[in-house]
Structure formats: C-alpha cells, structure tokens
Design an enzyme around this catalytic site. Structure first.
Site, PDB file in Angstrom:
ATOM      1  N   HIS A  21       0.851  -1.203   0.000  1.00 44.05           N
ATOM      2  CA  HIS A  21       0.000   0.000   0.000  1.00 44.05           C
ATOM      3  C   HIS A  21       0.885   1.251   0.000  1.00 44.05           C
ATOM      4  CE1 HIS A  21      -3.071  -2.659   2.304  1.00 44.05           C
ATOM      5  NE2 HIS A  21      -3.552  -2.491   1.087  1.00 44.05           N
ATOM      6  N   LYS A  45     -18.047  -7.017   7.334  1.00 41.70           N
ATOM      7  CA  LYS A  45     -16.818  -7.757   7.014  1.00 41.70           C
ATOM      8  C   LYS A  45     -15.981  -7.899   8.277  1.00 41.70           C
ATOM      9  CE  LYS A  45     -13.094  -7.724   3.612  1.00 41.70           C
ATOM     10  NZ  LYS A  45     -12.451  -6.937   2.570  1.00 41.70           N
ATOM     11  N   ARG A  94      -2.315  -5.746  -8.468  1.00 45.35           N
ATOM     12  CA  ARG A  94      -1.226  -6.716  -8.334  1.00 45.35           C
ATOM     13  C   ARG A  94      -1.228  -7.645  -9.539  1.00 45.35           C
ATOM     14  NH1 ARG A  94      -2.855  -8.278  -2.415  1.00 45.35           N
ATOM     15  NH2 ARG A  94      -4.743  -8.139  -3.631  1.00 45.35           N
ATOM     16  N   SER A 132      -2.664  -7.995   2.807  1.00 50.01           N
ATOM     17  CA  SER A 132      -2.931  -7.899   4.237  1.00 50.01           C
ATOM     18  C   SER A 132      -3.239  -9.279   4.802  1.00 50.01           C
ATOM     19  CB  SER A 132      -4.110  -6.962   4.504  1.00 50.01           C
ATOM     20  OG  SER A 132      -3.835  -5.683   4.010  1.00 50.01           O
TER      21      SER A 132
HETATM   22  O1  PNS Z   1      -8.917  -3.131   0.282  1.00 46.19           O
HETATM   23  P1  PNS Z   1     -10.145  -3.620  -0.416  1.00 46.19           P
HETATM   24  O2  PNS Z   1     -10.953  -4.491   0.525  1.00 46.19           O
HETATM   25  O3  PNS Z   1      -9.831  -4.298  -1.720  1.00 46.19           O
HETATM   26  O4  PNS Z   1     -11.046  -2.326  -0.751  1.00 46.19           O
HETATM   27  C1  PNS Z   1     -12.316  -2.447  -1.327  1.00 46.19           C
HETATM   28  C2  PNS Z   1     -13.059  -1.091  -1.354  1.00 46.19           C
HETATM   29  C3  PNS Z   1     -13.087  -0.470   0.026  1.00 46.19           C
HETATM   30  C4  PNS Z   1     -12.365  -0.148  -2.308  1.00 46.19           C
HETATM   31  C5  PNS Z   1     -14.513  -1.371  -1.867  1.00 46.19           C
HETATM   32  O5  PNS Z   1     -15.067  -2.446  -1.156  1.00 46.19           O
HETATM   33  C6  PNS Z   1     -15.449  -0.166  -1.742  1.00 46.19           C
HETATM   34  O6  PNS Z   1     -15.254   0.833  -2.386  1.00 46.19           O
HETATM   35  N1  PNS Z   1     -16.485  -0.283  -0.883  1.00 46.19           N
HETATM   36  C7  PNS Z   1     -17.461   0.751  -0.644  1.00 46.19           C
HETATM   37  C8  PNS Z   1     -18.797   0.456  -1.324  1.00 46.19           C
HETATM   38  C9  PNS Z   1     -18.690   0.800  -2.786  1.00 46.19           C
HETATM   39  O7  PNS Z   1     -18.712   1.958  -3.143  1.00 46.19           O
HETATM   40  N2  PNS Z   1     -18.474  -0.238  -3.649  1.00 46.19           N
HETATM   41  C10 PNS Z   1     -18.116  -0.071  -5.059  1.00 46.19           C
HETATM   42  C11 PNS Z   1     -19.279   0.213  -5.946  1.00 46.19           C
HETATM   43  S1  PNS Z   1     -20.467  -1.038  -5.923  1.00 46.19           S
END
Ligand code: PNS
Length: 168
Positions: A21, A45, A94, A132
């Site tokens: 990150h 989650k 990645r 992570s």
């Molecule tokens: O580190 P991650 O878990 O890959 O991050 C995922 C994240 C936080 C970017 C994604 O789950 C997110 O944006 N969640 C908020 C809800 C949302 O807007 N989802 C995308 C459109 S459906």
C-alpha cells in the site's frame, strides 16, 4: 490557471496497511497533490483491527507528510470521493487475479459518477505477492513479516496476536 488541488482518494480495508500500500501511496503522491487514505468502515466484514486502530497505524506510518491524510468512510465510495472533492480514486493492481474485481468496481463507480476517474498503478514487483491477509496469517503463526509492513503495523500485529494467544 486551475489552482485547485488535485486530490485522489485511496480507499481500502487496510486490515492492516502493508508496504505494498505504501508503495502505491508514495508513487501516487508524485501524480496527485493530495491523497486521502480512506479506510472503509464495513461492519459486515470481519476484520482483525478496528477502523480506529487501522487509522491510527496509518497515521503513525505517514507521520509528517501533510499531503497524505487519513480518514474513514462508509457507504458508497464514489459519494465519499465527490464529497471530498477528489478527481480520482487510486487503486493498486497486483496480479491478473485482481483485474476482474477491480474492473467491475471501476466500471460501477464510473456508472455512478463520471466526475471521478479510477486510476490504477501497477504494484511494484517486490510487492506482487503481498496482501494484508497473507501477512496476518504469517504473523499469527509467528512468521517473520519484517520488511512487509511498516514498524507501527508490525508492533501492533505482534501485540494483537500475543493478546489473542493469552485469551486461549
Ligand atoms: O482493500 P479492499 O478491501 O480491496 O477495498 C475495497 C473497497 C473499500 C475499495 C470497496 O469495497 C469499496 O469501495 N467499498 C465501498 C462500497 C462501494 O462503493 N463499492 C463499489 C461500488 S459497488
């Protein structure tokens, strides 16, 4: 001339922040004037660290750079990005395995708003297998995670797992 700061939101679970990150953030800040690291508050989650703990570890890891700020959000990312006046959502990519999910999210976010662009940076080769989850798993069983996470995260992981062992 447009004097407005070019802000990007770098969203994620950050459970916890890794050096992968950090690589994306350090490269991202060369493109954007300001990066908001936004920790998703997602009660559905299961996470190892609370949102407060995650924000605190990120704060400690980026102490001193006023153009890199940390926040948390819930709800739709695109709404949050717009509220914060961001022009972009920054994501690291990645391996190919990331692609499908990232593509889907980027397209959904684009459907929801055209005001914010999703920008991907390819993860540096040395972080390609870092995540992570894999780091948490290694740390849980006493594996050496040196060089994979910043020191505040390493210390907190050790503390957390020691406390959890004590409860067994
Ligand atoms: O580190 P991650 O878990 O890959 O991050 C995922 C994240 C936080 C970017 C994604 O789950 C997110 O944006 N969640 C908020 C809800 C949302 O807007 N989802 C995308 C459109 S459906």
């Amino acid at each position: 001339m447009n004097e407005q700061l070019k802000t990007a939101v770098y969203p994620g679970s950050f459970d916890p922040l890794t050096n992968g990150h950090i690589d994306i953030i350090e490269r991202g800040i060369k493109i954007f004037d300001k990066i908001i690291i936004a920790v998703l508050h997602n009660p559905s989650k299961k996470a190892l660290f609370t949102v407060e703990e995650r924000v605190d570890m990120i704060h400690k890891s980026f102490n001193g750079n006023k153009n890199i700020v940390v926040d948390s959000f819930d709800g739709l990312l695109i709404d949050y990005a717009e509220q914060r006046g961001a022009i972009a959502i920054l994501r690291g990519m990645r391996a190919i395995s990331d692609f499908e999910n990232e593509f889907q999210m980027a397209l959904m976010n684009r459907k929801l708003s055209r005001k914010v662009q999703t920008v991907f940076l390819m993860t540096g080769l040395r972080w390609i297998f870092t995540s992570s989850s894999i780091i948490k798993e290694a740390a849980q069983f006493g594996g050496d995670i040196n060089g994979m996470v910043p020191k505040p995260v390493k210390d907190k992981l050790e503390k957390k797992f020691t406390a959890m062992q004590g409860k067994k």
